[in-house]
Design an enzyme around this catalytic site. Structure first.
Site, PDB file in Angstrom:
ATOM      1  N   SER A 154     -40.883 -35.251 -60.284  1.00 51.03           N
ATOM      2  CA  SER A 154     -40.202 -36.550 -60.251  1.00 51.03           C
ATOM      3  C   SER A 154     -39.744 -36.830 -58.829  1.00 51.03           C
ATOM      4  CB  SER A 154     -38.964 -36.493 -61.158  1.00 51.03           C
ATOM      5  OG  SER A 154     -38.128 -37.627 -60.949  1.00 51.03           O
ATOM      6  N   TYR A 167     -31.037 -33.133 -65.213  1.00 52.90           N
ATOM      7  CA  TYR A 167     -32.430 -33.524 -64.962  1.00 52.90           C
ATOM      8  C   TYR A 167     -32.803 -33.300 -63.495  1.00 52.90           C
ATOM      9  CZ  TYR A 167     -36.658 -36.430 -65.026  1.00 52.90           C
ATOM     10  OH  TYR A 167     -37.950 -36.898 -64.912  1.00 52.90           O
TER      11      TYR A 167
HETATM   12  C1  BGC Z   1     -37.095 -40.360 -64.807  1.00 53.22           C
HETATM   13  C2  BGC Z   1     -37.010 -41.826 -65.156  1.00 53.22           C
HETATM   14  C3  BGC Z   1     -36.627 -42.640 -63.931  1.00 53.22           C
HETATM   15  C4  BGC Z   1     -37.472 -42.278 -62.730  1.00 53.22           C
HETATM   16  C5  BGC Z   1     -36.999 -42.966 -61.456  1.00 53.22           C
HETATM   17  C6  BGC Z   1     -38.016 -40.204 -63.625  1.00 53.22           C
HETATM   18  O1  BGC Z   1     -38.195 -38.857 -63.305  1.00 53.22           O
HETATM   19  O2  BGC Z   1     -37.547 -39.627 -65.926  1.00 53.22           O
HETATM   20  O3  BGC Z   1     -36.049 -42.014 -66.179  1.00 53.22           O
HETATM   21  O4  BGC Z   1     -36.784 -44.018 -64.219  1.00 53.22           O
HETATM   22  O5  BGC Z   1     -37.465 -40.893 -62.531  1.00 53.22           O
HETATM   23  O6  BGC Z   1     -35.618 -42.872 -61.259  1.00 53.22           O
END
Ligand code: BGC
Length: 269
Positions: A154, A167
């Site tokens: 991410s 996260y």
């Molecule tokens: C998340 C999303 C988010 C995106 C940008 C991703 O890794 O799971 O919820 O919209 O990152 O912030």
């Protein structure tokens, strides 16, 4: 090269392949000629729909249930794959969840579950894939590499995210897991990389784009002024899995419409 055949005869496992980015990756791998293992944990019908889509397009796929954070279930999933297809060529470590809360409200189970799926699950699957890649070595008929591992990371492996510490911590962990494993496995001709998606239209972030107001707010964070689609990520995954990227290892390819470019500084600073 015929693009459709980039992954001919290779077996690809996509964890969390029944929905969102994982489903798009599974379908794209199938149309690149791979045999696709669509892993899922609870959405059996959705996993079978992805398998059907791949088969309807002339490809080959199976659905395999396993919770990637459970060692026994991961071992048994790999056994099923070896029984069906003989070996594995590509792992897409894609399973991921969010359980959002501000720090002071975050329960241990919200913290733990996100780390268990996003980080420990990725470790367990990478370990089993690497064991198989090292056992088998290179099969030149299929690929120049002995195996490929791709993490769905991410932008939050870099960007801090208030209200999502579990996260962001898991994705920061994925970054150094990927790099450390890439360093360790490169001499064995195993390539290890990540894709860093920005905001992609899936269920995980539906409330960030499903109304005009929320989408407008989100677009302020995206210089390219478009919310991403799962296919934007699937195309990168196919490239990373193929020999077209044979000299690429240990890196994260961000596909984020420029989210990492500090968009606030376009007019400020
Ligand atoms: C998340 C999303 C988010 C995106 C940008 C991703 O890794 O799971 O919820 O919209 O990152 O912030």
């Amino acid at each position: 090269m015929n693009n459709n055949m980039l992954l001919k005869n290779q077996t690809v496992l996509v964890t969390g392949g029944s929905s969102g980015i994982g489903a798009a990756i599974a379908v794209a791998m199938g149309s690149a000629g791979a045999q696709v293992v669509v892993n899922y944990v609870s959405s059996e019908d959705a996993a079978h729909a992805v398998v059907k889509e791949i088969k309807d397009a002339g490809g080959e796929a199976i659905a395999v249930r396993a919770d990637v954070s459970d060692e026994e279930q991961v071992l048994s999933m790999f056994k099923t794959i070896f029984k069906k297809y003989g070996t594995l060529d590509v792992l897409v470590n894609n399973s991921g969840i969010q359980k959002d809360a501000n720090l002071i409200d975050m329960s241990l189970s919200q913290w733990q579950r996100v780390l268990d799926i996003n980080l420990t699950g990725a470790f367990l699957c990478a370990r089993e894939a690497a064991r198989e890649f090292m056992r088998r070595g290179i099969d030149e008929k299929k690929s120049k590499a002995a195996g490929k591992i791709i993490f769905t990371s991410s932008v939050h492996e870099i960007i801090p995210w208030a209200g999502h510490a579990n996260y962001a911590a898991s994705k920061g962990g994925v970054m150094l897991l990927m790099k450390s494993v890439a360093q360790e496995l490169a001499p064995h001709k195993i390539r290890v990389n990540s894709i860093g998606p920005g905001a992609i239209k899936t269920n995980i972030n539906r409330n960030a784009w499903d109304t005009q107001e929320s989408e407008a707010a989100l677009l302020k964070l995206i210089p390219y002024k478009r919310v991403g689609e799962p296919d934007d990520i699937a195309k990168v995954a196919v490239w990373l899995a193929s020999d077209e990227s044979d000299y690429v290892t240990g890196t994260t390819i961000f596909a984020d419409g420029g989210m990492l470019l500090y968009p606030g500084f376009a007019t400020g600073g």
